[in-house]
Enzyme design. Structure first.
Site, mmCIF file in Angstrom:
data_model
loop_
_atom_site.group_PDB
_atom_site.id
_atom_site.type_symbol
_atom_site.label_atom_id
_atom_site.label_comp_id
_atom_site.label_asym_id
_atom_site.label_seq_id
_atom_site.Cartn_x
_atom_site.Cartn_y
_atom_site.Cartn_z
ATOM 1 N N THR A 218 -8.095 -10.840 9.936
ATOM 2 C CA THR A 218 -8.925 -11.127 8.826
ATOM 3 C C THR A 218 -8.268 -11.798 7.763
ATOM 4 O O THR A 218 -8.832 -11.985 6.468
ATOM 5 C CB THR A 218 -9.527 -9.568 8.186
ATOM 6 O OG1 THR A 218 -8.366 -9.163 7.466
ATOM 7 C CG2 THR A 218 -10.096 -8.637 9.386
ATOM 8 N N LYS B 284 -4.758 -6.614 4.058
ATOM 9 C CA LYS B 284 -5.576 -5.561 3.870
ATOM 10 C C LYS B 284 -6.214 -4.638 5.225
ATOM 11 O O LYS B 284 -6.450 -3.419 5.113
ATOM 12 C CB LYS B 284 -7.047 -6.059 3.228
ATOM 13 C CG LYS B 284 -6.741 -6.539 1.882
ATOM 14 C CD LYS B 284 -6.640 -5.250 0.892
ATOM 15 C CE LYS B 284 -6.603 -5.523 -0.500
ATOM 16 N NZ LYS B 284 -6.665 -4.527 -1.567
ATOM 17 N N SER C 29 -14.540 -7.011 -3.714
ATOM 18 C CA SER C 29 -14.849 -8.379 -3.910
ATOM 19 C C SER C 29 -14.342 -9.365 -2.975
ATOM 20 O O SER C 29 -14.945 -10.451 -2.969
ATOM 21 C CB SER C 29 -14.440 -9.194 -5.289
ATOM 22 O OG SER C 29 -13.095 -8.924 -5.137
ATOM 23 N N GLY D 50 -1.960 -0.988 -4.335
ATOM 24 C CA GLY D 50 -1.872 -0.565 -2.908
ATOM 25 C C GLY D 50 -0.788 -1.255 -2.240
ATOM 26 O O GLY D 50 0.083 -0.567 -1.496
#
Lengths: 317, 317
Positions: B49, B53, B78, B182
């Site tokens: 991807t 994340k 977003s 994160g």
């Protein structure tokens, strides 16, 4: 039978391996599902100087004797070979003189300068390139290192396929772009030596389809200043590369300019790596032509990644 | 002391490792000589991807029970987190509903759609994002998977540093970008657990310097719709990430928009890989600020590579 043996390529690899990158092989599950094949990309765009050309150039420079090293090296080239030769020369403090057509991409001229070589500009015709090269040789006695029609160069370029097939011995098909034929010749010799059943396919722009026409005619038909976006593939075959291609390449196929641009965009977008138009040429054949068979393992040599990032083909549409 | 333990991150890695790429670490002799350090780039831009994340999203999805899987997952994001969660959900045939502000990059919206998730558009304000998310939860009973302020997400993101330090245990310094925190939280927990002397540095755009200001103030100071080009770093810290950063990050430094663009261009040109502006943020700190020490081994997490290739920042100048 071969003018260059598999053994010579293996020796070239031993000679150059500590001076080059062992480039990674990447894959993309998205592109696999689009083509129905398992695709493996040998990333010579991540090679030193941004292209496979350092393999041949390093192989040639490492075989110079002391006297030749002192006088330096020279070539005419519009891009990646000049940068590679400049880098190889710089590695050993050898003077380098590069005859470059004045329409060569600015980034490629900057790279050559960045590696400390002297650029001698010329007009973008083969006559003027050779005239200026002769002039340089007369002035400097530098050794000429041709960009493809040379045993040392072809042997060096073959080492990309050697690394590739050592790591991925189960490839059914191997694709590389065709310009002067240095890369495809070395690739075909290695490919057929490792596995006689491996299909070796050369791909060239339709606008520079001299290899396809030469094979059909049974003699070298030079390309006449083709205006393809694949600036690394504008050259014609040589008397060493042509017979190797005749004997060991299974097929030459062609792709359009739009297919090249679309394939280049797709690799950037999906794989997050930068390839130059010449690298996109075999990818375009896989994506847009019926040369593949479902379920096969297909290898592609991504030849280089030197692009003017401020002027991208999809920005001009 | 830690709200998330090193052990939890190691367990997360076992959970997700067969679903993600073990991304390569690259280097560049040119950038080494420009900085005087040995730089190592962990290429999460080459991750599934196109960003780290997927590590957190996969870790969260893999911990859902059967009933939660049936109702599906949702988030507001977003960009990269939405794409990652959509991909993770698709892997297990779980319905996915993504609340996306209508100014999210088109390529990121397309990626989310491509992974089969439903997009629920909202206005680009935190209020509207949360209002729409609540609406989705009421309608579908989908499980909310936050983009950073969540133990499963932080643990997952920490696995990038885990892979990195397993392969390169001798790093002296480790840099990552800071958005919601994160990635830097997971990175800091792993970094300090593996080697308490490792300096962990977070970098954020000057236009979105909420982490720096929050640390100074000793409480979370939210950023207010910062207009940085680093679209992945426009979020504010959360109540889980902030104390981890307070305790385990050695320094937060900031870079300007032009430095981000210049660093991004340099990585594309020299390394032939595509990184998005957020990834360029720590690179900019290394290139243009005095945070490094000659001779040190410096690791950088290149967080993602999702860029609209038809609209590049250096084209707009």
């Amino acid at each position: 039978m071969l003018s260059i043996s598999f053994q010579q390529i293996k020796e070239s690899y031993k000679r150059i391996r500590s001076y080059i990158h062992h480039t990674p092989v990447m894959s993309s599950s998205q592109l696999d599902s689009e083509t129905g094949c398992s695709l493996f990309f040998k990333c010579e765009n991540l090679q030193r100087t941004g292209a496979f050309k350092i393999r041949g150039a390093m192989n040639a420079v490492l075989q110079l004797n002391d006297k030749e090293r002192k006088c330096g090296v020279t070539t005419h080239s519009s891009g990646n070979h000049a940068a590679a030769l400049a880098f190889a020369a710089k590695t050993f403090d050898i003077p380098a003189y590069m005859v470059m057509p004045d329409n060569a991409p600015i980034v490629k001229q900057q790279a050559v300068k960045g590696y400390g070589a002297e650029i001698i500009p010329c007009k973008p015709t083969m006559d003027d390139r050779e005239r200026m090269l002769n002039h340089v040789v007369c002035e400097t006695s530098a050794a000429v290192i041709p960009s493809y029609n040379d045993h040392r160069i072809i042997s060096g370029q073959g080492t990309a396929a050697l690394e590739f097939l050592e790591e991925y011995p189960d490839l059914d098909m191997l694709l590389a772009p065709v310009g002067g034929g240095g890369l495809i010749s070395g690739t075909a010799i290695v490919g057929k030596s490792v596995n006689p059943n491996l299909r070796v396919i050369g791909v060239e722009p339709l606008l520079a389809d001299d290899a396809k026409r030469s094979l059909k005619a049974g003699k070298i038909i030079p390309s006449t200043y083709p205006n393809t976006i694949a600036d690394g593939l504008r050259t014609s075959l040589g008397d060493i590369t042509f017979p190797i291609i005749q004997n060991y390449v299974d097929e030459i196929t062609t792709v359009t300019e739009q297919e090249i641009i679309d394939a280049m965009f797709l690799i950037w977008e999906r794989m997050k790596i930068i390839i130059e138009p010449s690298s996109a040429v075999p990818v375009a054949a896989l994506l847009f032509h019926d040369i593949k068979q479902a379920g096969k393992n297909v290898g592609v040599i991504l030849s280089g990644g030197n692009v003017d990032l401020k002027s991208l083909p999809w920005m001009k549409a």
